[in-house]
Design an enzyme around this catalytic site. Structure first.
Site, short mmCIF file in Angstrom:
data_model
loop_
_atom_site.label_atom_id
_atom_site.label_comp_id
_atom_site.label_asym_id
_atom_site.label_seq_id
_atom_site.Cartn_x
_atom_site.Cartn_y
_atom_site.Cartn_z
N HIS A 19 0.82 -1.22 0.00
CA HIS A 19 0.00 0.00 0.00
C HIS A 19 0.86 1.26 0.00
O HIS A 19 0.36 2.34 -0.31
CB HIS A 19 -0.90 -0.01 1.23
N PHE A 64 -3.37 8.78 6.66
CA PHE A 64 -3.63 7.38 6.35
C PHE A 64 -4.36 7.33 5.01
O PHE A 64 -5.02 8.28 4.59
CB PHE A 64 -4.38 6.63 7.46
N ASP A 91 -0.82 2.13 -5.40
CA ASP A 91 -0.81 0.69 -5.67
C ASP A 91 -2.09 0.27 -6.39
O ASP A 91 -3.14 0.85 -6.17
CB ASP A 91 -0.66 -0.09 -4.36
#
Length: 184
Positions: A19, A64, A91
């Site tokens: 990620h 995040f 990703d």
């Protein structure tokens, strides 16, 4: 000025995960130009580079992944950066590991970081580099994207990171369409 945003999650725990491949690309550019990272007041880390006379703001949101737009939109507004001058690196489960794909628009494709960006930018039309991480064999997507790359994939991911950074450098003096033609 152009804004290059690598998506990822902050903290050592996530540093080498699938990620965080977006963070890895902007880290590569920061390394190439020997520029430090600084905490911004918009809940992100930033670094500035100049490529072929073009200033580029590198960004790593610290919100995040799922809230990436909360960092990116205020930075765009503060620096008066048009959506046409933004590139997002992230990703992609739908591409084989190490394969890159450049696009000028598209849906979130189930990627929560991209959902947040589309919501905050109020458009799906922004430049992006998708870096393939493949899909998990067992279907456990969450643990898969938050897991590290196995050694067998390191060479492919390192090559994808370097090629993505090369594409960003090329964007300094070419249209994004020309960069897509060169790197896709």
């Amino acid at each position: 000025m152009k804004m290059i945003v690598g998506l990822g999650n902050p903290g050592k725990k996530y540093e080498r995960t699938r990620h965080n491949v977006g963070f890895m690309v902007v880290d590569e550019l920061s390394f190439r130009y020997q520029t430090p990272w600084k905490k911004s007041k918009f809940n992100g880390m930033t670094s500035s580079i100049v490529v072929n006379g073009e200033k580029m703001l590198l960004v790593k949101p610290l919100t995040f992944m799922n809230l990436s737009g909360e960092c990116v939109r205020p930075l765009m507004d503060y620096y008066d950066i048009s959506v046409n001058d933004v590139m997002i690196i992230y990703d992609d489960l739908d591409l084989p590991t190490g394969k890159i794909r450049l696009r000028q628009k598209g849906s979130a494709g189930g990627h929560n970081g991209m959902k947040s960006l589309i919501q905050h930018l109020k458009t799906q039309e922004f430049n992006r580099i998708r870096i393939g991480v493949d899909r998990p064999a067992n279907g456990d997507v969450l643990n898969y994207v938050l897991g590290d790359f196995p050694k067998s994939e390191h060479a492919d991911i390192i090559a994808a990171i370097k090629t993505s950074a090369d594409a960003i450098e090329a964007w300094s003096n070419k249209s994004f369409a020309d960069v897509m033609n060169q790197f896709n």
